[in-house]
Design a protein around this motif. Structure first.
Motif, mmCIF file in Angstrom:
data_model
loop_
_atom_site.group_PDB
_atom_site.id
_atom_site.type_symbol
_atom_site.label_atom_id
_atom_site.label_comp_id
_atom_site.label_asym_id
_atom_site.label_seq_id
_atom_site.Cartn_x
_atom_site.Cartn_y
_atom_site.Cartn_z
ATOM 1 N N GLN A 99 96.056 31.784 -126.272
ATOM 2 C CA GLN A 99 95.620 32.950 -127.040
ATOM 3 C C GLN A 99 94.726 32.598 -128.229
ATOM 4 N N MET A 100 94.838 31.368 -128.753
ATOM 5 C CA MET A 100 94.153 31.064 -130.012
ATOM 6 C C MET A 100 93.228 29.849 -129.981
ATOM 7 N N ALA A 101 93.403 28.945 -129.041
ATOM 8 C CA ALA A 101 92.632 27.701 -129.051
ATOM 9 C C ALA A 101 91.216 27.904 -128.511
ATOM 10 N N THR A 102 90.316 27.042 -128.980
ATOM 11 C CA THR A 102 88.933 27.040 -128.515
ATOM 12 C C THR A 102 88.567 25.654 -127.997
ATOM 13 N N ASP A 115 102.361 29.824 -122.786
ATOM 14 C CA ASP A 115 101.209 29.074 -122.279
ATOM 15 C C ASP A 115 101.479 28.467 -120.906
ATOM 16 N N LYS A 120 100.487 38.139 -134.492
ATOM 17 C CA LYS A 120 99.526 37.191 -133.945
ATOM 18 C C LYS A 120 100.257 36.166 -133.077
ATOM 19 N N ALA A 121 99.596 35.737 -132.020
ATOM 20 C CA ALA A 121 100.206 34.762 -131.103
ATOM 21 C C ALA A 121 99.994 33.342 -131.620
ATOM 22 N N ILE A 122 100.506 33.096 -132.819
ATOM 23 C CA ILE A 122 100.298 31.802 -133.473
ATOM 24 C C ILE A 122 101.073 30.708 -132.727
ATOM 25 N N SER A 182 100.005 29.569 -129.808
ATOM 26 C CA SER A 182 99.668 29.669 -128.393
ATOM 27 C C SER A 182 98.266 29.141 -128.129
ATOM 28 N N LYS A 192 90.642 31.492 -123.462
ATOM 29 C CA LYS A 192 90.883 32.686 -122.642
ATOM 30 C C LYS A 192 89.585 33.377 -122.227
ATOM 31 N N ALA A 216 102.403 41.407 -130.130
ATOM 32 C CA ALA A 216 100.997 41.014 -130.158
ATOM 33 C C ALA A 216 100.124 42.020 -129.422
ATOM 34 N N PRO A 258 86.726 30.621 -127.085
ATOM 35 C CA PRO A 258 88.170 30.710 -126.841
ATOM 36 C C PRO A 258 88.470 30.348 -125.393
#
Length: 429
Positions: free
Chosen positions: A47-50, A366, A40-42, A44, A62, A34, A60
């Motif tokens: 790395q991906m959540a909002t 995570d 992609k850090a699918i 995670s 992060k 990544a 995001p």
């Protein structure tokens, strides 16, 4: 408040117990790929959540809290086998060789330190890359030295220790676990009946100021002694048991039945699994540890004492079967007998053909990054807000764990909002 969180400067050392295992090598390969822009850090959250902020806009996660950057992570750890991370990943057969070759040089450079191991706690494993220790206390001292040396050699500012090794045999809570003084005495007296290798890793990590994450269902940091120690050292602890497959489904389906006031008379769950974890769990003493973890979920969600007509007589059975041909590609079956209006029965069947380590790898990442964040935010002791990632969330004797996935997700967001000085919005988020 965000300004109270120490910035994620410098390098973060991630030391994994079982660094040559399927989960660890899958996580490490994914992170390395990544940060090269090759994957992609699918899966995670970090790395991906909002999530929404008070201004009504989504950001995001992060970008809301200062998480360690993937480029600043240095991986290392311990394993009972001497294979480097590339050789270990090839053996695990989770990822294809072409994907491993994308980061082959980096994986080859990750060589495990000798592991603290006791064959009696995992009889199906016969590792040779192990420490020689006169007592459990000596085992702890050697692990502490490993942490200090890794931190110095790699120029790390902080360390997080993650257990991604196999499930140990079932150890009941005993007097030796009830206070820090009693725990240390048992370690020094080499009481190997009640002090497991995982407890030695946890103690060593906390003693060195490193958050410890328990990714298996072992009795380890979920004891008054470890709670006391983690608070004394101002270190976060999290666990236990990665919530990746079948239990993840239960924490989604069970709240649905409860919310709709549909009754459940039986829930039969079985798995076939062929990796090293499956082999270890084929031993009855080790399976009991996992069984206790998996069985605890639905009772907590259903509250049978409050709704006896709906959940007062649920027959819940869990099985894990070692089946080598499947390797890491676990298959889970659930048969759920429910009943509705006027008691009429219905059935739901779930067949989840999952990839165990593919689901667990982002959870491991995570938990590491959020534990590091918690340390920099001045949080210590049990990190209840990380229950979202755990099959058997840690809790003290005064509280009940939360198993409902959506309640757990709300806890994550509430904690993050609290870190940056925001309140929960009035609308449902």
């Amino acid at each position: 408040m965000r300004e109270m969180i120490k910035p994620a400067t410098g390098r973060l050392g991630v030391l994994v117990v079982g660094v040559g295992g399927a989960v660890a090598t899958t996580m490490i390969t994914g992170v390395l790929a990544a940060r090269k822009g090759l994957a992609k850090a699918i899966g995670s959250i970090t790395q991906m959540a909002t999530m929404k902020r008070q201004d009504g806009k989504e950001y995001p996660i992060k970008d809301i809290v200062p998480l360690a950057d993937l480029n600043d992570i240095v991986f290392g750890g311990w394993d009972i086998f001497a294979d480097d991370a590339y050789e270990a990943a090839m053996y695990a057969e989770v990822l294809k060789e072409k994907d491993l070759n994308l980061v082959k040089d980096e994986l080859k450079a990750i060589r495990p330190m000798t592991a603290a191991f006791d064959h009696n706690f995992a009889k199906r494993l016969n590792g040779t890359h192990i420490k020689s220790a006169a007592t459990r206390w000596d085992m702890v001292e050697q692990l502490r030295q490993d942490i200090r040396e890794f931190k110095a050699v790699n120029g790390c500012e902080r360390i997080v220790v993650l257990w991604a090794a196999s499930t140990e045999i079932f150890v009941p809570l005993s007097d030796e676990h009830m206070s820090l003084e009693a725990l240390e005495k048992a370690m020094k007296e080499n009481n190997t009946e009640v002090i497991s290798p995982s407890m030695c890793y946890a103690y060593a990590a906390i003693a060195e100021g490193a958050p410890f994450v328990m990714g298996a269902p072992n009795l380890c940091v979920d004891t008054p002694a470890m709670w006391e120690f983690s608070k004394k050292m101002n270190v976060p602890i999290a666990g236990k048991d990665f919530k990746s497959g079948q239990t993840l489904m239960k924490t989604v389906l069970a709240p649905m039945f409860k919310t709709r006031m549909l009754g459940v008379s039986g829930w039969f769950s079985t798995n076939i699994l062929g990796n090293r974890d499956g082999e270890v769990l084929d031993q009855p003493e080790n399976f009991k540890t996992k069984e206790v973890s998996k069985l605890s979920v639905i009772d907590n969600i259903f509250e049978p004492e409050k709704f006896p007509d709906l959940y007062g007589n649920v027959y819940h059975k869990v099985r894990i079967n070692y089946y080598p041909p499947r390797k890491d590609n676990k298959e889970a079956w659930d048969n759920i007998d429910i009943f509705g209006w006027m008691g009429y029965p219905m059935e739901i069947k779930v067949n989840f053909l999952c990839r165990d380590s593919i689901l667990a790898a982002p959870i491991a990442l995570d938990l590491v990054l959020f534990s590091d964040l918690a340390l920099r935010a001045g949080m210590c002791g049990i990190q209840t807000w990380l229950s979202f990632f755990c099959k058997s969330p840690m809790h003290d004797f005064e509280h009940q764990p939360v198993h409902d996935l959506f309640q757990q997700w709300r806890m994550v967001k509430q904690t993050i909002r609290g870190m940056v000085g925001e309140k929960e919005p009035d609308y449902l988020d």
